[in-house]
Scaffold this active site. Structure first.
Site, mmCIF file in Angstrom:
data_model
loop_
_atom_site.group_PDB
_atom_site.id
_atom_site.type_symbol
_atom_site.label_atom_id
_atom_site.label_comp_id
_atom_site.label_asym_id
_atom_site.label_seq_id
_atom_site.Cartn_x
_atom_site.Cartn_y
_atom_site.Cartn_z
ATOM 1 N N ARG A 76 50.339 43.191 43.881
ATOM 2 C CA ARG A 76 49.878 42.174 42.926
ATOM 3 C C ARG A 76 50.519 42.391 41.554
ATOM 4 N NH1 ARG A 76 45.590 43.216 45.839
ATOM 5 N NH2 ARG A 76 44.597 44.682 44.428
ATOM 6 N N TYR A 80 52.091 39.615 39.191
ATOM 7 C CA TYR A 80 51.646 39.355 37.822
ATOM 8 C C TYR A 80 52.810 39.448 36.825
ATOM 9 C CZ TYR A 80 47.013 39.824 39.896
ATOM 10 O OH TYR A 80 45.909 39.674 40.688
ATOM 11 N N TYR A 102 41.600 30.555 36.165
ATOM 12 C CA TYR A 102 40.188 30.264 36.419
ATOM 13 C C TYR A 102 39.321 31.242 35.636
ATOM 14 C CZ TYR A 102 39.370 34.052 39.855
ATOM 15 O OH TYR A 102 39.201 35.271 40.474
ATOM 16 N N HIS A 104 37.689 32.995 32.636
ATOM 17 C CA HIS A 104 38.198 33.335 31.301
ATOM 18 C C HIS A 104 39.560 33.982 31.489
ATOM 19 C CE1 HIS A 104 38.676 35.346 27.486
ATOM 20 N NE2 HIS A 104 37.486 34.984 27.048
ATOM 21 N N ALA A 134 33.150 34.443 35.456
ATOM 22 C CA ALA A 134 32.169 34.795 36.487
ATOM 23 C C ALA A 134 31.015 35.565 35.851
ATOM 24 C CB ALA A 134 32.841 35.637 37.570
ATOM 25 N N GLN A 176 35.729 43.034 41.934
ATOM 26 C CA GLN A 176 36.759 43.235 42.959
ATOM 27 C C GLN A 176 36.339 44.271 44.003
ATOM 28 O OE1 GLN A 176 40.622 41.460 40.971
ATOM 29 N NE2 GLN A 176 40.628 43.654 40.778
ATOM 30 N N THR A 245 31.056 39.491 43.185
ATOM 31 C CA THR A 245 30.799 40.529 42.187
ATOM 32 C C THR A 245 29.481 41.203 42.578
ATOM 33 O OG1 THR A 245 31.972 39.273 40.496
ATOM 34 C CG2 THR A 245 30.443 40.928 39.702
#
Ligand SMILES: C[S@@+](CC[C@H](N)C(=O)[O-])C[C@H]1O[C@@H](n2cnc3c(N)ncnc32)[C@H](O)[C@@H]1O
Length: 274
Positions: A76, A80, A102, A104, A134, A176, A245
């Site tokens: 990832r 990124y 998505y 913040h 979230a 996560q 979460t």
């Protein structure tokens, strides 16, 4: 020889705005974020749902998805970094770029912070526009006030990779968890054996029958938030995607700091004597 004449219309300077879409389609986008989207030359999108991306396309004719940069077996971090490169290529070419994330854009999101840092270091105007995360939805849906007992947030893997201090008298919020323990950063989920390592660590501070909350906020207006209360020992077997979460409510009462209370009482006494 006469000096060169400055052009009356200098080349447009690129700029970057990283904005939050919020969590729930159609209801969380702020007017300022919308205005960054509408005024951009090009819009990039890293959203939670293809339907949300379709909705974004109604606001701008040139929306480019960042999702295809993800791939199973690809780190990832590589993805990124590519996102930062893609945004900066457009900024350097003079475009007004808006990147929509998505939730913040600055919460558990590496690329927006990095892209803004790089853009500013190169002299471009770069701005982050917050969104409803979230975390915000979680406080509302679960009726939690983080100020009541205090609140720690950790990326779940970081709890395993580093020695951190957990305070079981406050809330513990783990992000996560579906990917917990993935050292490679290449997987979209790990699994029960990895979550068992997390539970073993948490059991040093919480009883195994402690009720934990597995939370997934609504991303579409037709959805309800998913709130599952389970015993900590059952977390490895729980159904968990990359979007949940996990919340551990306090397991012990707050302990008074008698020494500091005495010191403050002495100050109060002095003040009232003065
Ligand atoms: C890479 S982070 C992105 C967070 C996002 N920037 C935000 O502001 O909420 C992904 C993590 O956010 C949390 N998350 C994402 N979608 C969620 C949802 N619908 N409900 C609850 N938590 C969510 C999960 O912990 C997930 O593993």
């Amino acid at each position: 020889m006469s000096p060169p004449i400055a052009p009356s219309n200098p080349a447009p300077r690129g700029r970057l705005a990283c904005v939050g879409m919020g969590m729930t389609l159609g209801s969380h986008l702020s007017p300022l974020a919308r205005s960054h989207i509408e005024q951009a030359d090009v819009v990039f999108a890293a959203l939670s749902d293809g339907i949300v991306e379709l909705w974004l396309q109604r606001m701008h004719p040139d929306v480019r998805s960042l999702q295809p940069y993800y791939a199973e077996g690809k780190s990832r971090m590589v993805t990124y970094r590519q996102w930062v490169d893609v945004l900066m290529t457009e900024v350097r070419a003079g475009s007004n770029v808006c990147a929509v994330f998505y939730g913040h854009p600055g919460i558990f999101a590496w690329s927006p912070h990095k892209a803004i840092e790089v853009a500013r270091a190169e002299g471009f105007i770069a701005h982050m526009e917050p969104g409803i995360s979230a975390e915000d939805c979680l406080y509302a849906d679960l009726g939690i006030d983080p100020g009541r007992f205090g609140c720690q947030h950790f990326e779940a893997s970081q709890l395993l990779f580093y020695e951190r201090k957990i305070d079981p008298t406050g809330y513990l919020i783990l992000w996560q968890v579906g990917l917990v323990g993935d050292l490679s950063l290449k997987r979209f989920s790990t699994g029960a054996a990895y979550r068992q390592v997390l539970v073993d660590l948490l059991s040093q501070d919480y009883p195994l029958d402690h009720q934990v909350i597995v939370y997934r906020g609504a991303t579409l207006p037709i959805q309800q938030p998913r709130i599952h209360r389970i015993a900590l020992r059952d977390l490895p077997a729980a159904e968990l995607s990359a979007e949940e979460t996990v919340v551990l409510p306090p397991a012990a009462p707050l302990k008074q700091n008698l020494a500091l209370r005495e010191r403050l009482a002495a100050l109060d006494k002095e003040a009232s004597l003065g």
